[in-house]
Motif scaffolding. Sequence first.
Motif, mmCIF file in Angstrom:
data_model
loop_
_atom_site.group_PDB
_atom_site.id
_atom_site.type_symbol
_atom_site.label_atom_id
_atom_site.label_comp_id
_atom_site.label_asym_id
_atom_site.label_seq_id
_atom_site.Cartn_x
_atom_site.Cartn_y
_atom_site.Cartn_z
ATOM 1 N N UNK A 65 0.834 -1.199 0.000
ATOM 2 C CA UNK A 65 0.000 0.000 0.000
ATOM 3 C C UNK A 65 0.872 1.253 0.000
ATOM 4 N N UNK A 66 0.672 2.111 -1.020
ATOM 5 C CA UNK A 66 1.404 3.370 -1.138
ATOM 6 C C UNK A 66 0.491 4.502 -0.683
ATOM 7 N N UNK A 67 0.914 5.235 0.338
ATOM 8 C CA UNK A 67 0.110 6.331 0.889
ATOM 9 C C UNK A 67 0.286 7.605 0.079
ATOM 10 N N UNK A 68 -0.703 8.496 0.168
ATOM 11 C CA UNK A 68 -0.597 9.811 -0.471
ATOM 12 C C UNK A 68 0.379 10.678 0.323
ATOM 13 N N UNK A 69 1.232 11.426 -0.372
ATOM 14 C CA UNK A 69 2.190 12.306 0.284
ATOM 15 C C UNK A 69 2.154 13.687 -0.371
ATOM 16 N N UNK A 70 2.585 14.725 0.371
ATOM 17 C CA UNK A 70 2.578 16.073 -0.172
ATOM 18 C C UNK A 70 3.879 16.347 -0.922
ATOM 19 N N UNK A 72 6.433 18.122 -0.126
ATOM 20 C CA UNK A 72 7.637 18.021 0.695
ATOM 21 C C UNK A 72 8.044 16.548 0.860
ATOM 22 N N UNK A 73 7.038 15.682 0.924
ATOM 23 C CA UNK A 73 7.328 14.255 0.975
ATOM 24 C C UNK A 73 7.994 13.775 -0.305
ATOM 25 N N UNK A 74 7.505 14.266 -1.438
ATOM 26 C CA UNK A 74 8.116 13.908 -2.713
ATOM 27 C C UNK A 74 9.556 14.417 -2.781
ATOM 28 N N UNK A 79 15.283 13.149 -2.613
ATOM 29 C CA UNK A 79 16.610 13.247 -2.003
ATOM 30 C C UNK A 79 17.193 11.885 -1.697
ATOM 31 N N UNK A 80 16.355 10.957 -1.237
ATOM 32 C CA UNK A 80 16.830 9.588 -1.001
ATOM 33 C C UNK A 80 17.279 8.949 -2.311
ATOM 34 N N UNK A 81 16.555 9.223 -3.397
ATOM 35 C CA UNK A 81 16.920 8.652 -4.695
ATOM 36 C C UNK A 81 18.287 9.151 -5.153
ATOM 37 N N UNK A 82 18.575 10.437 -4.913
ATOM 38 C CA UNK A 82 19.884 10.979 -5.276
ATOM 39 C C UNK A 82 20.979 10.296 -4.461
ATOM 40 N N UNK A 83 20.735 10.150 -3.167
ATOM 41 C CA UNK A 83 21.710 9.515 -2.282
ATOM 42 C C UNK A 83 21.974 8.070 -2.709
ATOM 43 N N UNK A 84 20.908 7.319 -2.951
ATOM 44 C CA UNK A 84 21.061 5.920 -3.352
ATOM 45 C C UNK A 84 21.651 5.818 -4.757
ATOM 46 N N UNK A 85 21.261 6.755 -5.640
ATOM 47 C CA UNK A 85 21.791 6.742 -6.999
ATOM 48 C C UNK A 85 23.307 6.881 -7.030
ATOM 49 N N UNK A 86 23.837 7.784 -6.208
ATOM 50 C CA UNK A 86 25.296 7.952 -6.126
ATOM 51 C C UNK A 86 25.935 6.688 -5.552
ATOM 52 N N UNK A 87 25.320 6.135 -4.501
ATOM 53 C CA UNK A 87 25.846 4.926 -3.880
ATOM 54 C C UNK A 87 25.870 3.767 -4.873
ATOM 55 N N UNK A 88 24.794 3.581 -5.606
ATOM 56 C CA UNK A 88 24.721 2.479 -6.564
ATOM 57 C C UNK A 88 25.710 2.672 -7.713
ATOM 58 N N UNK A 189 6.783 1.609 4.429
ATOM 59 C CA UNK A 189 7.888 1.097 3.597
ATOM 60 C C UNK A 189 7.550 1.089 2.108
ATOM 61 N N UNK A 190 6.297 0.731 1.749
ATOM 62 C CA UNK A 190 5.904 0.698 0.336
ATOM 63 C C UNK A 190 5.935 2.090 -0.273
ATOM 64 N N UNK A 191 5.540 3.099 0.492
ATOM 65 C CA UNK A 191 5.555 4.475 -0.012
ATOM 66 C C UNK A 191 6.977 4.917 -0.311
ATOM 67 N N UNK A 192 7.887 4.631 0.614
ATOM 68 C CA UNK A 192 9.292 4.987 0.410
ATOM 69 C C UNK A 192 9.864 4.236 -0.791
ATOM 70 N N UNK A 193 9.594 2.947 -0.854
ATOM 71 C CA UNK A 193 10.169 2.120 -1.915
ATOM 72 C C UNK A 193 9.623 2.511 -3.287
ATOM 73 N N UNK A 194 8.323 2.796 -3.355
ATOM 74 C CA UNK A 194 7.694 3.112 -4.640
ATOM 75 C C UNK A 194 8.233 4.406 -5.228
ATOM 76 N N UNK A 195 8.164 5.496 -4.466
ATOM 77 C CA UNK A 195 8.568 6.791 -5.023
ATOM 78 C C UNK A 195 10.068 6.905 -5.176
ATOM 79 N N UNK A 196 10.806 6.254 -4.284
ATOM 80 C CA UNK A 196 12.262 6.235 -4.439
ATOM 81 C C UNK A 196 12.641 5.516 -5.738
#
Length: 306
Positions: A65-70, A72-74, A79-88, A189-196
Amino acid sequence: MTWMVLTLISASLLGLYDVTKKVSVRGNAVPIVLLLSVCVGALIWSALLLLQTALPAMDWPDWLRVDAIDRWGHLALAGKSVLVGVSWTLAFHALKALPLSIAAPIRSTSPLWTLFIAIAFLGERPTPLQWLGIAIVLGSFWALSIVGSQEGIRFRTDRAVWWMVAATILGAISSVYDKILLQEFGYSPATVQAWFSVYLVPVMVPLAVRWYREQNADIPRPTAPFEFRRSILLISPLLLAADMAYFTALSDPEALLSVVSPLRRASVIVTLIAGSRMSGEYNLWRKIACVLGILVGVILLMMFGS
């Protein structure tokens, strides 16, 4: 116990995920491999997002289940995607250059760096047994460097080793950031994983564009050509499946985090054995001894926190 079986499944899938990455990047163009692999993950989550939008009344399991976010959440998840992208990016380049039996154990020291970050910025203090765990991890890492030197890999001067160390430290920072997103922001966790996963695609595009320009320049640089391999399409599904098994295990009221987390780190054993069989790497038993030492240290770090 179902949760323990799910944890072992997650560890096995993570090990196969590492092997699949190695097969995909060996002698291949890392930026394109990265872009294609994250596109697969983004497509999977985009399909789930569309289904949940089209079928809002359907009772989706919590781990999907992916929750709705505003906005700022996006922004936070981007920002997490940028961090993980550099790491990967660093990790994939390191995997291309290093034997899997060296790269995977370095990656498995992530809990050590997470603890160092917690000590430096969150005011945490290790227990005596955690200090023992730190000593065991560092000693095992030093032993691994000696084994690696027998194969011509100098830990102090090899750029690929430092790329993997940097990728591991960034991964540890990402773990701390995950804790903030899940506990402070309250995202599922699904919300973080999906949008990331979705935001990883634009993060990886610039590197792919740069590779394309270099390949088509009048004076081309020595960049590796791209070869499509079916293993590339398995990278994201294996990681998503491993995470789903992990989150489902944690959702069990009887599950013990102090057991689940160290047990999941056993994925490095799967990586080491499978990788050595595929590529005929040397000094397998010495490397396994070093990895077992790292795992013992990791268990002490995770199970005996204050």
